[in-house]
Design an enzyme around this catalytic site. Sequence first.
Site, PDB file in Angstrom:
ATOM      1  N   CYS A 364      84.728   2.078  91.738  1.00  0.00           N
ATOM      2  CA  CYS A 364      83.309   2.200  92.046  1.00  0.00           C
ATOM      3  C   CYS A 364      82.998   2.594  93.493  1.00  0.00           C
ATOM      4  O   CYS A 364      82.146   3.476  93.709  1.00  0.00           O
ATOM      5  CB  CYS A 364      82.554   0.940  91.627  1.00  0.00           C
ATOM      6  SG  CYS A 364      83.432  -0.602  91.781  1.00  0.00           S
ATOM      7  N   ARG A 393      96.025  -4.055  90.551  1.00  0.00           N
ATOM      8  CA  ARG A 393      95.566  -5.403  90.873  1.00  0.00           C
ATOM      9  C   ARG A 393      96.774  -6.328  90.951  1.00  0.00           C
ATOM     10  O   ARG A 393      97.652  -6.297  90.084  1.00  0.00           O
ATOM     11  CB  ARG A 393      94.549  -5.898  89.835  1.00  0.00           C
ATOM     12  CG  ARG A 393      93.258  -5.090  89.876  1.00  0.00           C
ATOM     13  CD  ARG A 393      92.200  -5.579  88.923  1.00  0.00           C
ATOM     14  NE  ARG A 393      91.061  -4.661  88.921  1.00  0.00           N
ATOM     15  CZ  ARG A 393      90.048  -4.718  88.066  1.00  0.00           C
ATOM     16  NH1 ARG A 393      90.024  -5.649  87.128  1.00  0.00           N
ATOM     17  NH2 ARG A 393      89.061  -3.843  88.139  1.00  0.00           N
ATOM     18  N   GLN A 411      91.726   2.970  83.901  1.00  0.00           N
ATOM     19  CA  GLN A 411      90.450   2.649  83.271  1.00  0.00           C
ATOM     20  C   GLN A 411      89.798   3.908  82.711  1.00  0.00           C
ATOM     21  O   GLN A 411      89.928   4.986  83.275  1.00  0.00           O
ATOM     22  CB  GLN A 411      89.495   2.025  84.293  1.00  0.00           C
ATOM     23  CG  GLN A 411      89.937   0.673  84.827  1.00  0.00           C
ATOM     24  CD  GLN A 411      88.960   0.135  85.867  1.00  0.00           C
ATOM     25  OE1 GLN A 411      88.586   0.842  86.783  1.00  0.00           O
ATOM     26  NE2 GLN A 411      88.549  -1.100  85.701  1.00  0.00           N
ATOM     27  N   ASP A 413      86.849   4.737  83.117  1.00  0.00           N
ATOM     28  CA  ASP A 413      85.779   4.229  83.962  1.00  0.00           C
ATOM     29  C   ASP A 413      84.689   5.285  84.147  1.00  0.00           C
ATOM     30  O   ASP A 413      84.965   6.488  84.144  1.00  0.00           O
ATOM     31  CB  ASP A 413      86.378   3.865  85.326  1.00  0.00           C
ATOM     32  CG  ASP A 413      85.540   2.863  86.087  1.00  0.00           C
ATOM     33  OD1 ASP A 413      84.580   2.339  85.506  1.00  0.00           O
ATOM     34  OD2 ASP A 413      85.860   2.606  87.256  1.00  0.00           O
ATOM     35  N   HIS A 415      80.561   5.666  86.251  1.00  0.00           N
ATOM     36  CA  HIS A 415      79.407   5.070  86.932  1.00  0.00           C
ATOM     37  C   HIS A 415      78.231   6.018  86.774  1.00  0.00           C
ATOM     38  O   HIS A 415      78.361   7.224  86.990  1.00  0.00           O
ATOM     39  CB  HIS A 415      79.733   4.810  88.403  1.00  0.00           C
ATOM     40  CG  HIS A 415      80.812   3.796  88.568  1.00  0.00           C
ATOM     41  ND1 HIS A 415      82.138   4.149  88.653  1.00  0.00           N
ATOM     42  CD2 HIS A 415      80.765   2.442  88.616  1.00  0.00           C
ATOM     43  CE1 HIS A 415      82.875   3.045  88.759  1.00  0.00           C
ATOM     44  NE2 HIS A 415      82.062   2.003  88.736  1.00  0.00           N
ATOM     45  N   LYS A 500      76.148  -8.281  83.279  1.00  0.00           N
ATOM     46  CA  LYS A 500      76.841  -7.262  82.491  1.00  0.00           C
ATOM     47  C   LYS A 500      76.741  -7.553  81.008  1.00  0.00           C
ATOM     48  O   LYS A 500      76.633  -8.708  80.578  1.00  0.00           O
ATOM     49  CB  LYS A 500      78.315  -7.177  82.892  1.00  0.00           C
ATOM     50  CG  LYS A 500      79.101  -8.477  82.726  1.00  0.00           C
ATOM     51  CD  LYS A 500      80.557  -8.318  83.172  1.00  0.00           C
ATOM     52  CE  LYS A 500      81.305  -9.645  83.085  1.00  0.00           C
ATOM     53  NZ  LYS A 500      82.729  -9.518  83.431  1.00  0.00           N
ATOM     54  N   HIS A 546      77.906   0.360  86.118  1.00  0.00           N
ATOM     55  CA  HIS A 546      79.361   0.376  85.949  1.00  0.00           C
ATOM     56  C   HIS A 546      79.622   0.262  84.453  1.00  0.00           C
ATOM     57  O   HIS A 546      79.141  -0.690  83.816  1.00  0.00           O
ATOM     58  CB  HIS A 546      80.022  -0.810  86.646  1.00  0.00           C
ATOM     59  CG  HIS A 546      79.690  -0.957  88.096  1.00  0.00           C
ATOM     60  ND1 HIS A 546      80.618  -0.767  89.094  1.00  0.00           N
ATOM     61  CD2 HIS A 546      78.531  -1.293  88.722  1.00  0.00           C
ATOM     62  CE1 HIS A 546      80.056  -0.986  90.267  1.00  0.00           C
ATOM     63  NE2 HIS A 546      78.788  -1.307  90.075  1.00  0.00           N
TER      64      HIS A 546
END
Length: 674
Positions: A364, A393, A411, A413, A415, A500, A546
């Site tokens: 992000c 991570r 991910q 992912d 945004h 979320k 997100h």
Amino acid sequence: MSDMFKIALPDGSVREVAAGATPADVAAAIGPGLAKAALAARVDHGQGGELRDLNRPFEGDASLALVTARDEADALELFRHDYAHVLAEAVQKLFPGTQITFGPATDDGFYYDFAPAPGAGMFTEEDLPAIEAAMRRIIAADEPLVREEWQREDVRAFFERSGEQYKAEWVMELPEGEAITMYRSGRAEDAWMDLCRGPHLPSTGKLDPNAFKLTRVSGAYWRGDQANPMLSRIYGTAWLNKKQLDAHLVRLEEAAKRDHRRIGQEMDLFHLQAEAHGSVFWHPKGFILWRALEAYMRRRLDAAGYDEVKTPQLMDARQWEKSGHWGKYRENMFVVPDEIPSGEDDGPVLSGTGDLMALKPMNCPAHVLIFKQGITSYRDLPIRMAEFGCCHRNEPHGALHGIMRVRQFTQDDAHIFVREDQLIDEVRDFCDLLDSVYRDLGFDSYAIKLALRPEKRFGSDAMWDWSEQSLRDAVSASGRDTAEYGWEELPGEGAFYAPKLEFHLTDAIGRTWQVGTIQTDTVLPERLDASYVGEDGARHRPVMLHRAILGTFERFIGILIEHHAGKFPLWLSPVQAVVATIVSDADGYASEVLAKLKAAGIRAETDLRNEKINYKVREHSLAKVPLLLVVGKREAEEGTVAIRRLGSDEYQKVMSLADAVAMMASEAVPPDLR
């Protein structure tokens, strides 16, 4: 204070009881059936309901709801908690000198951590049958479980006299002056004691001796800290009755058959090894599966108006400080010094003076930096920015689990930068896209949860009010805030920067997996100074959504493996067909069949080994190949193939080669291209 208390019941009636009366007394007054069925009580003295022991006296006027086995969630929590205590008592009776530590209930049972007696060694699975038998004797004895309030120093002194160093250490960290609860199991003066907040059942006899099973033993560090002593953890599963236990054991057996690690090895998809803890080595067949899934997701995102980007793996620590992740998330980040390692054999590799960088744990902040390049107008919004971003991570080694929980992951992912007036439509459209993707991948059932503000968070209460309500309104606009979709709100479970929506898939054997998510964030655009020019010519902050559908490719592929038990739909299968010969005379024809399959875009192989056809069938079935095309001398002469379909009761179907290729090519088309 009055000597009589008024107790309000769920049916609206009110009973008067004398001071010192308990919920058990109320149950007995209502009837012997309820007195026998009651397990605990939910009592509210005007300060919020609290689950309590049946024999704990009222402290004044109160509302009372008696808990029975029909209140399954509360009852299971009580039963599992009590099974943990019975386990601890049984272990200490069987193995004198064993110290007790913690023993909580879990989602399907309980565990308890023990420090074995000096010289005794860790517990093993061979010890479990004897411990189970001792637990059943305690249950049969119907020992009363009695709550007592002690002073902290008295508890410490008791455990020190008993040689219980872990409990003595723990009790001193509880707030000074707070009443400490101890539970006595049994009637004698030397009854077994444990430190516990409670509540508990009235007695051990309320437990079903046939509704639990000890399942495994593992190691666990005291307080989860590797610097502390290693303890021996005994796990168990526990239910309200034997029928529930048996159903759960069947599910466990089926889950073991579907274990993604075993199937991944059988299908030659991936492996893991100590040289790269928490990172996956994808084999050619496994990466074919990955690429098929990634290509599908890329087409879906392209069609939905997303722009794909690629951002750096390493970013300066100062950027993570600005975003807030450095303070909230640093312990889970891999930190890298920005300096050249020393080339001296005897010198330190690093000087320790270099600036710090970090491998990105999420995408992000980098996406905000792309958004900030140039001037963005309100007319440009929404901007949907997607990345199949590789992240790292720093998960503890003990938390890693196959490809379900790893350190390096990718991910799906994205945004979405929106104006406030666009948010509900964007979230609704995301819900529709996610629903379509899940159904294409074979998941017809999922639940939607709204995770609300945590105690420690960024942003004002007004921001959180607006963000949470916007997500509620968006799910309502999509028609999914219903029981059919398991709609539920989860207080305190939001991220530190945003509430979320969580999407929980249900797999083929009834397990749930939290995968997709969408979060409304006004904090990160503020912290990183992202803005757009509004219709009024002034600068405004965008709302940053997100969102992810799969979550991570690694974990989602693991879920797919277990959901389908490796029997993927044809479009996802790494090897879609194998052409297997009965006799070597058909080798040339098998190669011709293979060429036509590959020309039609089918991922196919040949098996020309000098083995019996039944052996080949078994081997390719184990490898979960969807279609086996058997060819022999007759098929070569007639231009046909005998098709065997994995998992089908149909023995085989003979088709012309042209028809077989056309059928397979049609079936192998991904669902979004049909």
